[in-house]
Structure formats: structure tokens, C-alpha cells
Design a protein around this motif. Sequence first.
Motif, PDB file in Angstrom:
ATOM      1  N   ASP A 363       0.919  -1.151  -0.027  1.00 52.20           N
ATOM      2  CA  ASP A 363       0.225  -0.164  -0.185  1.00 52.20           C
ATOM      3  C   ASP A 363       0.853   1.312   0.048  1.00 52.20           C
ATOM      4  O   ASP A 363       1.511   1.455   1.149  1.00 52.20           O
ATOM      5  CB  ASP A 363      -0.969  -0.109   1.113  1.00 52.20           C
ATOM      6  CG  ASP A 363      -2.031   1.038   1.235  1.00 52.20           C
ATOM      7  OD1 ASP A 363      -1.608   2.240   0.932  1.00 52.20           O
ATOM      8  OD2 ASP A 363      -3.142   0.682   1.492  1.00 52.20           O
ATOM      9  N   ASN A 364       0.754   1.942  -1.090  1.00 51.85           N
ATOM     10  CA  ASN A 364       1.720   3.177  -1.244  1.00 51.85           C
ATOM     11  C   ASN A 364       1.462   4.399  -0.222  1.00 51.85           C
ATOM     12  O   ASN A 364       2.258   5.294   0.101  1.00 51.85           O
ATOM     13  CB  ASN A 364       1.735   3.650  -2.710  1.00 51.85           C
ATOM     14  CG  ASN A 364       2.419   2.563  -3.712  1.00 51.85           C
ATOM     15  OD1 ASN A 364       3.728   2.621  -3.634  1.00 51.85           O
ATOM     16  ND2 ASN A 364       1.383   2.041  -4.360  1.00 51.85           N
ATOM     17  N   VAL A 365       0.212   4.226   0.303  1.00 52.32           N
ATOM     18  CA  VAL A 365      -0.131   5.185   1.184  1.00 52.32           C
ATOM     19  C   VAL A 365       0.231   4.960   2.774  1.00 52.32           C
ATOM     20  O   VAL A 365       0.904   5.489   3.191  1.00 52.32           O
ATOM     21  CB  VAL A 365      -1.773   5.796   1.265  1.00 52.32           C
ATOM     22  CG1 VAL A 365      -2.350   6.419   2.273  1.00 52.32           C
ATOM     23  CG2 VAL A 365      -2.081   5.808  -0.091  1.00 52.32           C
ATOM     24  N   THR A 366      -0.330   3.541   3.325  1.00 54.65           N
ATOM     25  CA  THR A 366      -0.041   3.191   4.526  1.00 54.65           C
ATOM     26  C   THR A 366       1.260   2.569   4.872  1.00 54.65           C
ATOM     27  O   THR A 366       1.882   2.493   5.845  1.00 54.65           O
ATOM     28  CB  THR A 366      -0.948   2.170   4.995  1.00 54.65           C
ATOM     29  OG1 THR A 366      -1.145   1.036   4.180  1.00 54.65           O
ATOM     30  CG2 THR A 366      -2.479   2.902   4.765  1.00 54.65           C
ATOM     31  N   GLY A 367       1.852   1.983   3.563  1.00 52.25           N
ATOM     32  CA  GLY A 367       3.262   1.374   3.819  1.00 52.25           C
ATOM     33  C   GLY A 367       3.095  -0.157   4.203  1.00 52.25           C
ATOM     34  O   GLY A 367       4.002  -0.952   4.286  1.00 52.25           O
ATOM     35  N   GLU A 368       1.776  -0.700   4.407  1.00 50.26           N
ATOM     36  CA  GLU A 368       1.484  -1.989   4.699  1.00 50.26           C
ATOM     37  C   GLU A 368       1.933  -3.045   3.864  1.00 50.26           C
ATOM     38  O   GLU A 368       1.467  -2.882   2.341  1.00 50.26           O
ATOM     39  CB  GLU A 368      -0.189  -1.958   5.031  1.00 50.26           C
ATOM     40  CG  GLU A 368      -0.317  -3.530   5.533  1.00 50.26           C
ATOM     41  CD  GLU A 368      -1.847  -3.647   5.713  1.00 50.26           C
ATOM     42  OE1 GLU A 368      -2.179  -4.801   6.214  1.00 50.26           O
ATOM     43  OE2 GLU A 368      -2.380  -2.847   5.361  1.00 50.26           O
TER      44      GLU A 368
END
Length: 830
Positions: A363-368
Motif C-alpha cells: 500500500d503506497n499510502v500506508t506502507g502496509e
Amino acid sequence: MNARTRKGLSLLLSLVVCMAGMFLITPVQAADLLISNHSFENDLTGWTQTFGAGNPNGTLSAVTEQADDGTKSLKLTDNDPAGAFGLESAKLAAAAATTYVAYSRVYVTSGNADLYIRFYNSSNAYISGAFTSISTPSGEWTNIQVKMTAPANTAKVAVLLYSNKESVGTAYWDNVLISKEFTGLGVQVYDASPNGTTFGIGPNAHKAYGVVTGSGSHLPKMEVIDTNTESVTSVVTFPSGTTNPTGVWAAATSTDESIYFGAYSNGRLYKHTAGTTTISDLGQASSGETIIYDLKAGTNGKIYGGTFDSAAFFKYTPTAGFAQIGSKPFASGKNYIRALAYDATHDVTYLGVGANAAVLRFDNVTGETTDILSSAYSGISLPGSIDYTGDRVFVGIGGTMVVLKVTENPDGSFQSVATDAAVGATSHASPEHNGKVYFTNTGKLYAYDIASKTASNLGFDVGGRVKRFEWVTLTDQTGFPGKTLVGICAINNQTYILKYNPQNGMFRLAQVGGAAKIPGDLNMISTGPEGNIYTSAYLTGGIGIYKPIRGDGNDALEEVMHSPITQVDKMGAYNGKMYFAAYPGGNLYEYDPSLPWAGNVNPRLLVSTATQGQDRPKALAFGEGKVFMGTAAKTGAMDGALTVYNLTTGASTVHAGIVNDQSVIALAYFNGKVYGGTTVRGGYSTTPTTTAAEFFIYDPATGTIAKPPMPVAGIKAVTELIVVDNKIWGFADGYLLVFNPANNTFEYFEQKYTDVSYPNGTYRDADLVTVAKDPNYVYGTIKNTYLFKINKSTKAVTNIVTTGADMLTGDFFGNLYYKKNDSELWRYSY
């Protein structure tokens, strides 16, 4: 092999054949010194009787009663004890201070046969010459040769077949040839097929951009393909730099219409602006990385990429340049990011990593980061491709297209479900169109219906590999209405274009005109059962065939080239057949040179060791009706294998881990036993777990193995083994070894090259050969540097060439052939 067979095979190799599964290039004439009518098939045309003309006590004529090459030979009969008779070839261009060797086959029934080499100045005045004379063996064809360095003022050279004044008798002459001491024979295998490929967008949506792989001395080239005209409109060579690119696996088109390429083996990113004639070097994506394996376009002009050697995940933006995402390696214990896909709707990147395959959802937003690939696939080294389209993730892995549905919940969580799989899939998935996604499966074009989760065979043969699909609105709206599926393919070392229109079912597969063409790096050299010199190339494979001293002189073109066949890492002749050991998959093929080349038929696949975890074949030996093949394991695995294939029964046995955590890279068969050598290097992208290579003896009758200790500790690789005078000779790092099977001891083990060292092992290095015309020496190459000879008695080594010599084989006359300058075949005549 008899003379008529050899002639028939040589004629076969000059045929032009082009059909499905087969591609053959016509040989052209010229860099060898070519004696016209060298085997007297056109009687005495091109030859001049310079001695004995008008003497009725001698005759010179082309006859069919004896022949070594073709159906005729020269019969020279001398019945005059005081007269000489001689027939001279046409004069060929020559140069002073250059050494030349003349050869012939001769069949003496009585008397002497003399072979002369003669040098002339530019006015055709004779300067000097040399000769050799034989009278035995009588009643059989034998080789004869004479060697001389051209004197000052030399402009031409000729060969004279002669019976001297003291001789009375008859001799038959055939296959008269001449060579310089060192001859560059040029390119043997070429590549004109793309690897990294992408399509344009906007005004360039009808264009495809593919990169033809380069070689050590040839930069890769980008070809711009017009999908309407099915031709290359321009070719742009990649720029050179401090470290040059060899080729391109990765290509992508950004949202701002720029074309990006990720290169190997320098790990640099390149940019091309459509309509220009340049490619820009943007720099290394991540320090220390050698390969950018995949690129995908993000939003707002961004490009995402993944690398090898340390699995770096990066992004590039035109305004900010490179930025590393996460740690390096991105996933613990991984060193490959082999494939990428991007989901713009959810701002998610999918990464195919290995060794030990996984597909990571980032996930490019959360880094998950989450692994969404079933553990059932973790035993496979790498995903080959990942595409996100139609709300599905399509993963090409291990010959299967796995389809994953990833559903994101309102709270940000998600589920991943494998909805289907198609065995045999070998290409990227196309972008979704009208609810369907297309890919190739076992050589056919398939359509996958997302709603019904079913894959349908459309019945169209593709062949080769599709490098990229796209939907294009072609100008020919009558034949291809609306949007047409267009694929750029690598087939038979050529660039092809595929077109399929779902509205009317129109299908077309055509070779692209004007494709870029680059010489292939020679990867293996061997001699065939008919005496021709076989070569294969890295990266795209193909087989080149050169007929000794009768080949072409256009060094920019191949001689005779066959495809398709993947990269051949080892080959050899046995009982009239040629055997190719090919990567990937550790495949063993059998080829009959007396029959036409036909894909999947001749050569035919005997065994694949991929299912046994093998990948890179590095050694072959033959004996008692069996082929013995040594391999390195698949990427990420350690245990290589010894495979035994029975040519009579077709049965095969794969002895994986015959030496734990090592690869089998050298084999020799002698007197019922197989002698083997290993390297501490395991499969690709592994770290050695052992400290010393092994020398082993395998008994096919009992299946037992013995491991005599080597006299020197810490050897990392036994790279060559051959049988010489009933003993096993070889090289281990820079050490020459001689092993005596009579008492199972090393009777010689001495370092000859102090500059040969492989701390982490190697897959190949030295090559050794023996030739009948020089029974007192063993010849070899080592370190991609030296061509040398070894005195059998004293073991003294004499260097012949000290730069750029690699690989080695010999021809029918005892000449030696080696690789030089990556893609060139050279001959040493002595």
C-alpha cells in the motif's frame, strides 16, 4: 562418417528453410580464404596444370572412383620417373609476414604425394614456397598440411598438388583448403528479438518500443515499431557510459508519455521521449544493483521499479529523481524483485519477489506489506510476470497463470482469493477489454473471461514469447475494426507482431520488417559429428553452424543459424548425434545433423530436469549408450545434480545433491566410470555453504560414488575434465590435475595460473582438447584470457594467446576454435 555423408550434410546446411518452428539463414561467402572448386566437383575448373603439361606419361583428372568430400577427387597419376606433375589452385590475396597453412585430404596408392604452399608478388612472379611429402598410410584418406610465413613482397598465395621427379605412383586429392594462422570468423549467432517492450500512449498509441539485447561489445538497441505497417521506423542505440548496459528486461510508459527502460548489468534507468532520436541515462536506480527487472507506471509521471542483487524497490519522478521505498532488501531474505504491477485505483503496487516466490501487496499510502500468494508456490524461485487489470492480479509463475482477486474493505483491510489458474501460460496478461484478458498458453492464444473464471483456447498458434500486449486502434478498420489486441513477440530470434480482433476473429502473426540486429555473445562452442563447429549464444539461444575453412567472410553476418532453441550451456557429439543441454529447465535435446532442423522434432527434447529442481546444465559426458549431464540447481536452491539418460530405453535418473550444496560442472567418462567435478556455487543467487569443491567418481552400474580428496585444500571449482591417454586431465581453479583411474590417485596437481581464483565458485572456466595431429600436447583456454598448450610429458604450459581467448574445440584438420571479443569465433591453425 563417409565422404558422401559429409557432402550431403554440408549441402543440407546451405538450404534455405523457413516454416513454423524452424528458421534457417542462408550462408554467404567470403572471410575464409576460399579455394575455388576445392573438392573438384566441377572437374578441374579453377585449377591450372603448372607442371607436366603435354607429358603423356602422367594424367590429372577429376574422377568418381575415390572421394572424400563430395563425389569426385583429383586423380594424379605419375608414370614418368624423370618427370614432375602438378596442379595449382587460383591465386588468393595474401599479406607478407602472415603465416598460412594449406591442407588437403590425400589417398596415396603408390609413390609420394607433395603438397606445396606458394607465394607470389603483385605481378604474379613466384617468390618462394614450402612443401610436405607423404607416402603412407597407403590406401586410405589422410590429412596433409604445410605451413609457412609469407615472405616480403607477398601479394598472393596458391596451393600446388604435386608429384616430384623421383616419384612414380598415383594419389587422389580432395578438399584442398588454406587458412591464415589466426582467422577471425565473425558473428555466428545473432539476435533480432525484443526483451523489454512497452507501447506508446496518446498520439503514439500505435507504436511499440522494444529493446534488442546487446552483448559485451555491442550496446542494446531500441526499435520503434509501427503497428500499422508492421515495420521498424527507427532504431536508437543506448548510450555508452562508465558501465555499459547489456540489455533490458524492464520497460514502461509513464502517464506523461515518456518511455522508460531498466537495464542490466549496470542497474541503470534510461528515458526516451517519443519522436526523438536519443535515449538519456538517468543513473543507477539503487547503488550496487545490477539489474532492473521490471518497471510499472504510477500516477503523475511516476515510475516504480524493482531490482536484483538486493531486491531494491524504488520510484522515479521527473522532478525529484530516485527514491528508495522501504528497506533494502525490500523483503527480508529476498534478493529479487522480478515483476511489478500497479493498481492506480487503490494506489497499490504488487511485487513478485524471490528466491522462494512471493507476491507482496504494498500500500503506497500506508506502507502496509502483505504476501498474497499461496504458500503452494513458494517452492518456485520467482514469479515471471505480474499484471493488474480487470480488478484482478495475474501472476505468471512456474508455467501457470494464477489469477488473484483482491478485495479492499471500507476499513482498509482486504482479502485475496485465487480464482483460477491456467497451466502452461508463458506470457504477460493483456489489459482487460470487454471483460476478457488474453495471454498465451502452451503456444496458443487464450482468452480469460473474468466473470465466468474460464480460459478458452482461441486456436491460434503464437510460438515464442509475447513480450507485451496492448489494445490498439489500427488504421485498417476494415480488417481490424475497433480495438485490436496487438502483441510484440520474440520468435526464432526475430521480432514478430501479433494481431487479434475480437469483433471479427481476424488473427495475424507476422515478422516485423527492419528489426534491429545484434550479434549474440557466444556461450558454448563444440564440434558436431559431421565436423562442423556449433555455437550457441547468451541470452536468446539459437544454434550457429560453421563449416570449417569453407565459411563466409562477412563478419557482420551469421553463417547458418537455427532457432528456436534456448540458451545452450553445454553441447557435445556422440554416435552421430549432437546433444544440447539448455537453460532454463535443465533440458537435454538430441539433434540429428543428417535430418532437417525442425522445432520440437529435430532437435527433440529427451528430458527436462526442472521438476527435479535443476536449471543450468554445465557438463556433458557420454558412454555405454548413455548421456551424463551435470547441472546447477534452480535459482535460490543449492543442490545440483548428475542426470543419467539411457538412449536405448529413454529412461532417466536425476541424482540431485550428488554432492551436497554444490553444482556439477565437469564430467568425463572412462572405462565404465563417470568422473565429475563440482563448484561450491549452488543455484543462481545463492551463497556457498561449503568451502571446497569435490572430485568424484560415479559408477553407473552400482550407483555408488567415491570422492578422492584433492591434494590442495580450498579449491572452489573443478571446471574441466577430459580423458587423455587413459587418464583424467582437468583444471581446478588455476591448477592442472592428472588423475590415474588405474590406482585412483592424483599423480599431478600443480598450479599453472596464479591469476585464476573464484572465492565464491564459478559455473565454468577452463576448456581442454586434444587433436590427433599433435599427439604430444593438450590444448586449452582459461580465464577468458589464455589459449595455451601443455606438454604431455613435462606438463609445461606455453601460452599461445594472452588476451580474450575463451572456450575451445577442434575441427577435422586439428585446427582450434575459440571465442574472442564476446561474439566472434576465431580459428587457430598451426
